[in-house]
Motif scaffolding. Structure first.
Motif, PDB file in Angstrom:
ATOM      1  N   GLU A   1       0.832  -1.206   0.000  1.00 11.77           N
ATOM      2  CA  GLU A   1       0.000   0.000   0.000  1.00 11.77           C
ATOM      3  C   GLU A   1       0.866   1.255   0.000  1.00 11.77           C
ATOM      4  OE1 GLU A   1      -3.559   2.069   2.684  1.00 11.77           O
ATOM      5  OE2 GLU A   1      -2.978  -0.018   3.029  1.00 11.77           O
ATOM      6  N   ARG A   2       1.941   1.241   0.781  1.00 12.31           N
ATOM      7  CA  ARG A   2       2.852   2.387   0.829  1.00 12.31           C
ATOM      8  C   ARG A   2       3.552   2.572  -0.520  1.00 12.31           C
ATOM      9  NH1 ARG A   2       2.835   6.833   3.922  1.00 12.31           N
ATOM     10  NH2 ARG A   2       4.180   8.108   2.613  1.00 12.31           N
ATOM     11  N   LEU A   3       3.922   1.477  -1.139  1.00 14.18           N
ATOM     12  CA  LEU A   3       4.550   1.544  -2.458  1.00 14.18           C
ATOM     13  C   LEU A   3       3.615   2.183  -3.472  1.00 14.18           C
ATOM     14  CD1 LEU A   3       6.932   0.698  -4.333  1.00 14.18           C
ATOM     15  CD2 LEU A   3       5.732  -1.478  -4.656  1.00 14.18           C
ATOM     16  N   ARG A   4       2.344   1.808  -3.428  1.00 21.78           N
ATOM     17  CA  ARG A   4       1.377   2.385  -4.361  1.00 21.78           C
ATOM     18  C   ARG A   4       1.209   3.883  -4.136  1.00 21.78           C
ATOM     19  NH1 ARG A   4      -1.486  -2.311  -2.917  1.00 21.78           N
ATOM     20  NH2 ARG A   4      -3.001  -1.116  -1.712  1.00 21.78           N
ATOM     21  N   LEU A   5       1.235   4.300  -2.883  1.00 24.25           N
ATOM     22  CA  LEU A   5       1.087   5.724  -2.588  1.00 24.25           C
ATOM     23  C   LEU A   5       2.306   6.523  -3.037  1.00 24.25           C
ATOM     24  CD1 LEU A   5      -0.421   8.091  -1.234  1.00 24.25           C
ATOM     25  CD2 LEU A   5       0.676   7.434   0.922  1.00 24.25           C
ATOM     26  N   ASP A   6       3.492   5.984  -2.791  1.00 29.10           N
ATOM     27  CA  ASP A   6       4.719   6.748  -3.028  1.00 29.10           C
ATOM     28  C   ASP A   6       5.225   6.678  -4.462  1.00 29.10           C
ATOM     29  OD1 ASP A   6       4.753   7.503  -0.384  1.00 29.10           O
ATOM     30  OD2 ASP A   6       6.200   5.985   0.245  1.00 29.10           O
ATOM     31  N   ARG A   7       5.030   5.523  -5.131  1.00 24.18           N
ATOM     32  CA  ARG A   7       5.722   5.321  -6.401  1.00 24.18           C
ATOM     33  C   ARG A   7       4.810   4.992  -7.577  1.00 24.18           C
ATOM     34  NH1 ARG A   7      10.979   4.363  -4.777  1.00 24.18           N
ATOM     35  NH2 ARG A   7      11.583   5.006  -6.881  1.00 24.18           N
ATOM     36  N   PHE A   8       3.597   4.541  -7.299  1.00 23.66           N
ATOM     37  CA  PHE A   8       2.699   4.116  -8.367  1.00 23.66           C
ATOM     38  C   PHE A   8       1.493   5.048  -8.473  1.00 23.66           C
ATOM     39  CE2 PHE A   8       3.935  -0.651  -7.752  1.00 23.66           C
ATOM     40  CZ  PHE A   8       5.160  -0.393  -8.339  1.00 23.66           C
ATOM     41  N   GLY A   9       0.910   5.091  -9.656  1.00 24.33           N
ATOM     42  CA  GLY A   9      -0.364   5.770  -9.874  1.00 24.33           C
ATOM     43  C   GLY A   9      -1.336   4.798 -10.514  1.00 24.33           C
ATOM     44  N   TRP A  10      -2.625   5.038 -10.317  1.00 25.46           N
ATOM     45  CA  TRP A  10      -3.640   4.125 -10.856  1.00 25.46           C
ATOM     46  C   TRP A  10      -4.802   4.939 -11.413  1.00 25.46           C
ATOM     47  CZ3 TRP A  10      -3.873  -1.171 -11.454  1.00 25.46           C
ATOM     48  CH2 TRP A  10      -5.111  -1.694 -11.805  1.00 25.46           C
ATOM     49  N   ILE A  11      -5.196   4.611 -12.648  1.00 27.41           N
ATOM     50  CA  ILE A  11      -6.394   5.178 -13.256  1.00 27.41           C
ATOM     51  C   ILE A  11      -7.332   4.018 -13.549  1.00 27.41           C
ATOM     52  CG2 ILE A  11      -7.360   6.544 -15.136  1.00 27.41           C
ATOM     53  CD1 ILE A  11      -4.522   7.672 -15.585  1.00 27.41           C
ATOM     54  N   ASP A  12      -8.513   4.053 -12.964  1.00 21.15           N
ATOM     55  CA  ASP A  12      -9.459   2.953 -13.114  1.00 21.15           C
ATOM     56  C   ASP A  12     -10.389   3.194 -14.298  1.00 21.15           C
ATOM     57  OD1 ASP A  12     -10.673   0.563 -12.474  1.00 21.15           O
ATOM     58  OD2 ASP A  12     -10.755   1.029 -10.333  1.00 21.15           O
ATOM     59  N   THR A  13     -11.101   2.151 -14.681  1.00 22.59           N
ATOM     60  CA  THR A  13     -12.086   2.268 -15.751  1.00 22.59           C
ATOM     61  C   THR A  13     -13.193   3.246 -15.374  1.00 22.59           C
ATOM     62  OG1 THR A  13     -11.637  -0.033 -16.320  1.00 22.59           O
ATOM     63  CG2 THR A  13     -13.636   0.955 -17.237  1.00 22.59           C
ATOM     64  N   GLU A  14     -13.589   3.245 -14.112  1.00 21.51           N
ATOM     65  CA  GLU A  14     -14.575   4.176 -13.582  1.00 21.51           C
ATOM     66  C   GLU A  14     -13.893   5.099 -12.582  1.00 21.51           C
ATOM     67  OE1 GLU A  14     -17.741   4.453 -14.419  1.00 21.51           O
ATOM     68  OE2 GLU A  14     -17.734   2.755 -15.811  1.00 21.51           O
ATOM     69  N   PRO A  15     -14.196   6.393 -12.594  1.00 18.71           N
ATOM     70  CA  PRO A  15     -13.546   7.327 -11.665  1.00 18.71           C
ATOM     71  C   PRO A  15     -13.914   7.025 -10.214  1.00 18.71           C
ATOM     72  CG  PRO A  15     -15.358   8.396 -12.813  1.00 18.71           C
ATOM     73  CD  PRO A  15     -15.182   7.061 -13.465  1.00 18.71           C
ATOM     74  N   GLN A  16     -12.908   6.831  -9.387  1.00 17.11           N
ATOM     75  CA  GLN A  16     -13.122   6.547  -7.971  1.00 17.11           C
ATOM     76  C   GLN A  16     -12.741   7.796  -7.170  1.00 17.11           C
ATOM     77  OE1 GLN A  16     -14.493   3.609  -7.074  1.00 17.11           O
ATOM     78  NE2 GLN A  16     -14.444   2.918  -9.211  1.00 17.11           N
ATOM     79  N   LEU A  17     -13.671   8.732  -7.052  1.00 18.36           N
ATOM     80  CA  LEU A  17     -13.417   9.986  -6.359  1.00 18.36           C
ATOM     81  C   LEU A  17     -14.066   9.965  -4.981  1.00 18.36           C
ATOM     82  CD1 LEU A  17     -14.040  12.539  -9.262  1.00 18.36           C
ATOM     83  CD2 LEU A  17     -11.895  11.433  -8.590  1.00 18.36           C
ATOM     84  N   VAL A  18     -13.510  10.758  -4.066  1.00 22.26           N
ATOM     85  CA  VAL A  18     -14.074  10.888  -2.720  1.00 22.26           C
ATOM     86  C   VAL A  18     -15.216  11.897  -2.795  1.00 22.26           C
ATOM     87  CG1 VAL A  18     -13.614  11.475  -0.318  1.00 22.26           C
ATOM     88  CG2 VAL A  18     -11.830  10.384  -1.707  1.00 22.26           C
ATOM     89  N   PRO A  19     -16.444  11.476  -2.534  1.00 19.93           N
ATOM     90  CA  PRO A  19     -17.595  12.367  -2.784  1.00 19.93           C
ATOM     91  C   PRO A  19     -17.600  13.625  -1.932  1.00 19.93           C
ATOM     92  CG  PRO A  19     -18.282  10.356  -1.646  1.00 19.93           C
ATOM     93  CD  PRO A  19     -16.871  10.141  -2.079  1.00 19.93           C
ATOM     94  N   GLU A  20     -16.995  13.578  -0.734  1.00 23.53           N
ATOM     95  CA  GLU A  20     -17.003  14.739   0.165  1.00 23.53           C
ATOM     96  C   GLU A  20     -15.989  15.800  -0.234  1.00 23.53           C
ATOM     97  OE1 GLU A  20     -18.515  11.132   2.122  1.00 23.53           O
ATOM     98  OE2 GLU A  20     -16.570  11.598   1.187  1.00 23.53           O
ATOM     99  N   LEU A  21     -15.049  15.467  -1.133  1.00 21.09           N
ATOM    100  CA  LEU A  21     -13.986  16.396  -1.509  1.00 21.09           C
ATOM    101  C   LEU A  21     -14.316  17.092  -2.828  1.00 21.09           C
ATOM    102  CD1 LEU A  21     -10.790  14.267  -0.717  1.00 21.09           C
ATOM    103  CD2 LEU A  21     -12.008  15.870   0.778  1.00 21.09           C
ATOM    104  N   THR A  22     -13.812  18.317  -2.985  1.00 17.33           N
ATOM    105  CA  THR A  22     -13.954  19.023  -4.247  1.00 17.33           C
ATOM    106  C   THR A  22     -13.016  18.406  -5.285  1.00 17.33           C
ATOM    107  OG1 THR A  22     -12.213  20.607  -3.719  1.00 17.33           O
ATOM    108  CG2 THR A  22     -14.465  21.170  -3.026  1.00 17.33           C
ATOM    109  N   ALA A  23     -13.153  18.863  -6.513  1.00 15.75           N
ATOM    110  CA  ALA A  23     -12.324  18.327  -7.593  1.00 15.75           C
ATOM    111  C   ALA A  23     -10.838  18.536  -7.319  1.00 15.75           C
ATOM    112  CB  ALA A  23     -12.713  18.978  -8.913  1.00 15.75           C
ATOM    113  N   TRP A  24     -10.454  19.753  -6.895  1.00 11.51           N
ATOM    114  CA  TRP A  24      -9.027  19.975  -6.676  1.00 11.51           C
ATOM    115  C   TRP A  24      -8.527  19.179  -5.475  1.00 11.51           C
ATOM    116  CZ3 TRP A  24      -6.213  21.512  -2.555  1.00 11.51           C
ATOM    117  CH2 TRP A  24      -6.832  22.238  -1.535  1.00 11.51           C
ATOM    118  N   GLU A  25      -9.365  19.003  -4.463  1.00 11.35           N
ATOM    119  CA  GLU A  25      -8.953  18.205  -3.309  1.00 11.35           C
ATOM    120  C   GLU A  25      -8.773  16.738  -3.696  1.00 11.35           C
ATOM    121  OE1 GLU A  25     -11.087  20.777   0.282  1.00 11.35           O
ATOM    122  OE2 GLU A  25     -12.234  19.271  -0.834  1.00 11.35           O
TER     123      GLU A  25
END
Length: 246
Positions: free
Chosen positions: A82-106
């Motif tokens: 999990e730490r490796l994914r946060l620090d070194r990897f990025g992920w773009i999913d088929t469907e956008p997985q956004l945090v609903p409580e946060l704004t777009a820039w957040e």
């Protein structure tokens, strides 16, 4: 256990994984060089998503090895992956997985904020990527007020803002219309090349695959095609076979 070649930032050998009783990967091997854009092609259900999840540490393969920068990923604990994914990897999913409580820039700044980047710097970087993906005007809106295309662009901005060493993209333009998808993909690939980001891109669309440097094909969890890199060097499957014969 054989260490991967030095020029491969990501390397896998003999990956096996099942979903229940259904084989998803059967002995897949590959190598990805630093800064390369690799397309993984095949029809739906061919194992593309499972392969990306094993390479990125989302899933631990049932058998086989995954190496990143000559260090084993398959032996890491779940928190370390999990730490490796946060620090070194990025992920773009088929469907956008956004945090609903946060704004777009957040949402776009979230990986940076989780790493400890200051609020002002994280916001500035997030806004740059939102603007490049033509959703800067949505910066203060929450996901519920946005359409699917806008949400997916924000998810892509989030992945690029973190400047990962390796970016995994699983059918990233699936929610977009063709014209939008082409524009977004060109932005993504141009950003990857300018920032030396390695990209592993899963797609069933041949028009998407042509933007990659190299393509491998999967069918029913197996590699069905091997394409040499531009310099003609053997790929990971050939090198792995050689190492096993030594």
């Amino acid at each position: 256990m054989v260490a991967p070649p030095d020029n491969d930032v990501l390397w896998a050998r003999g990956l096996h994984h099942t979903h229940g009783s259904t084989p998803a990967l059967t002995g897949v091997s590959l190598g990805v060089r630093e800064g390369e854009i690799l397309a993984v092609t095949g029809p739906r259900g061919s194992g593309k998503t499972t392969l990306l999840k094993c390479l990125s540490g989302h899933l631990a393969p049932a058998e086989g090895e995954v190496w990143f920068n000559s260090a084993p990923v398959h032996t890491l604990s779940s928190p370390s992956r999990e730490r490796l994914r946060l620090d070194r990897f990025g992920w773009i999913d088929t469907e956008p997985q956004l945090v609903p409580e946060l704004t777009a820039w957040e949402n776009a700044a979230l990986p940076l904020l989780l790493r400890g980047t200051g609020n002002r710097s994280a916001r500035h970087t997030a806004m740059e990527w939102l603007d490049r993906l033509d959703v800067g005007m949505c910066a203060r809106r929450r996901p519920a007020r946005l359409d699917q295309s806008q949400r997916q662009r924000i998810a892509i901005a989030r992945a690029l803002a973190a400047e990962p060493q390796v970016l995994f993209a699983d059918e990233p333009t699936a929610p977009l219309h063709q014209a939008d998808g082409t524009q977004v993909l060109r932005t993504l690939t141009a950003a990857a090349r300018s920032h030396q980001i390695t990209v592993v891109l899963a797609t069933h669309d041949p028009d998407v695959a042509v933007l990659a440097d190299r393509t491998i094909a999967l069918l029913d969890g197996r590699r069905t095609g091997t394409s040499a890199s531009a310099n003609g060097s053997p790929d990971a499957e050939s090198r792995a076979a050689c190492s096993l014969s030594v």
